[in-house]
Design an enzyme around this catalytic site. Structure first.
Site, PDB file in Angstrom:
ATOM      1  N   LEU A 139      41.862  66.198  26.659  1.00 47.00           N
ATOM      2  CA  LEU A 139      41.482  64.924  26.053  1.00 47.00           C
ATOM      3  C   LEU A 139      40.291  64.300  26.795  1.00 47.00           C
ATOM      4  CD1 LEU A 139      43.932  62.187  24.849  1.00 47.00           C
ATOM      5  CD2 LEU A 139      41.905  61.563  26.145  1.00 47.00           C
ATOM      6  N   LYS A 140      40.353  64.310  28.126  1.00 44.41           N
ATOM      7  CA  LYS A 140      39.286  63.690  28.913  1.00 44.41           C
ATOM      8  C   LYS A 140      37.964  64.434  28.756  1.00 44.41           C
ATOM      9  CE  LYS A 140      37.073  61.189  31.916  1.00 44.41           C
ATOM     10  NZ  LYS A 140      37.452  60.981  33.317  1.00 44.41           N
ATOM     11  N   LEU A 141      38.003  65.762  28.742  1.00 40.89           N
ATOM     12  CA  LEU A 141      36.764  66.523  28.616  1.00 40.89           C
ATOM     13  C   LEU A 141      36.103  66.296  27.264  1.00 40.89           C
ATOM     14  CD1 LEU A 141      37.780  69.882  30.321  1.00 40.89           C
ATOM     15  CD2 LEU A 141      36.364  68.052  31.274  1.00 40.89           C
ATOM     16  N   VAL A 193      41.074  59.573  34.326  1.00 42.17           N
ATOM     17  CA  VAL A 193      40.817  58.168  34.020  1.00 42.17           C
ATOM     18  C   VAL A 193      39.945  58.015  32.776  1.00 42.17           C
ATOM     19  CG1 VAL A 193      39.706  56.057  34.863  1.00 42.17           C
ATOM     20  CG2 VAL A 193      41.016  57.519  36.445  1.00 42.17           C
TER      21      VAL A 193
END
Length: 301
Positions: A177-179, A130
């Site tokens: 991408l989220k990290l 998310v």
């Protein structure tokens, strides 16, 4: 290749494993549209779901047997591995969903390993962490890693919790991408805490400091600054995102960077500050509570 498309249609039953802050937000949005089956280790959490109209499964296996799509909202890689591929996990259940979509924040290696295990029994797998705060569920952005077919199957569900569902590559790409995004979060959080404490030490009223900057149009001002600076000024440590979870995400992010052979001094500094906060007993508080590390304490480094 980045792909952003939209779909209509429906999935009968949706299962949610993990009904904490983010999972509960998803449940509230999905419940009017789908039969919802949930499970969580926290009894109070699932009872709230039951009162709201969700069906509470006895265990992951029962949830899996009923769900067409299983959504995961879990605290980290170890829990994801256990829930997906453990002895009593999703893949060991008698029934199998069409697709598992993991909306947790995990490392790309975990996402790829779980996708491989799922593929062995014909189950699709997506990593779809998310981008957005809990109260914005329905307007989130979901970067998604996985095949076009698996995304097409799960899209009618994902598009109810997210305004933008974007395929960013194969499984693991969305987790990367989220990290990286959460490392930016950590850096903004850290410098906001540091400058808020410094402003007060130098005689500036914290409320005046943040309100002047927030409405200034200055390029340095971010949405995160606008959210956490008032929390700092008001001494509100109620967690939208805990120090413990940020620390976990930033450790995973630093590992991804270092595995790529990149020197990461800023990421290292952020990880160090998060760990200092945890050692100071701030782990269960909102990330804005890291300001306490700068207030009236001489710090090393």
């Amino acid at each position: 290749m980045v792909e952003e498309t939209h779909s209509t249609g429906g999935v009968g039953t949706v299962g949610i494993v993990g009904t904490g802050t983010m999972g509960a937000a998803m449940a509230d949005v999905l419940r009017p549209h789908h039969r919802l089956v949930v499970w969580d280790v926290d009894e109070a959490s699932v009872r709230r779901q039951e009162a709201a109209g969700s069906v509470v499964a006895a265990d992951v296996a029962e949830l899996t047997a009923e769900a067409d799509v299983v959504l995961l909202s879990l605290p980290g890689p170890d829990v994801v591995r256990k829930v997906v591929a453990g002895e009593r996990g999703v893949l060991a259940a008698a029934g199998a969903p069409g697709v598992i979509a993991d909306l947790s924040t995990v490392d790309p290696g975990t996402a790829r390993a779980m996708a491989t295990a799922a593929a062995e029994i014909g189950v699709g797998y997506l990593d779809a962490p998310v981008l957005g705060r809990p109260h914005r569920c329905g307007a989130w952005t979901l970067p998604v890693g996985g095949t076009e077919d698996d995304l097409a199957f799960a899209r009618p569900v994902l598009e109810k919790v997210a305004a933008r569902v974007i395929r960013v590559g194969d499984v693991g790409a969305a987790s990367i991408l989220k990290l990286l995004n959460n490392l930016m979060f950590g850096a903004i959080n850290a410098i906001t805490a540091e400058t808020m404490a410094t402003a007060e030490r130098l005689g500036l009223d914290p409320q005046t400091y943040y309100s002047t900057l927030a409405d200034s149009g200055a390029a340095s001002v971010s949405n995160l600054f606008r959210e956490i600076a008032p929390k700092i000024a008001n001494r509100d440590w109620s967690p939208a995102f805990t120090v413990d979870l940020l620390a976990k995400d930033n450790r995973l992010g630093l590992a991804v960077i270092e595995e790529a052979g990149i020197t990461a001094p800023v990421a290292r500094a952020v990880v160090g500050l998060n760990e200092e906060g945890r050692s100071a007993g701030l782990g269960a508080l909102d990330t804005s509570a890291l300001v306490q590390l700068f207030e009236g304490v001489e710090r090393e480094g």
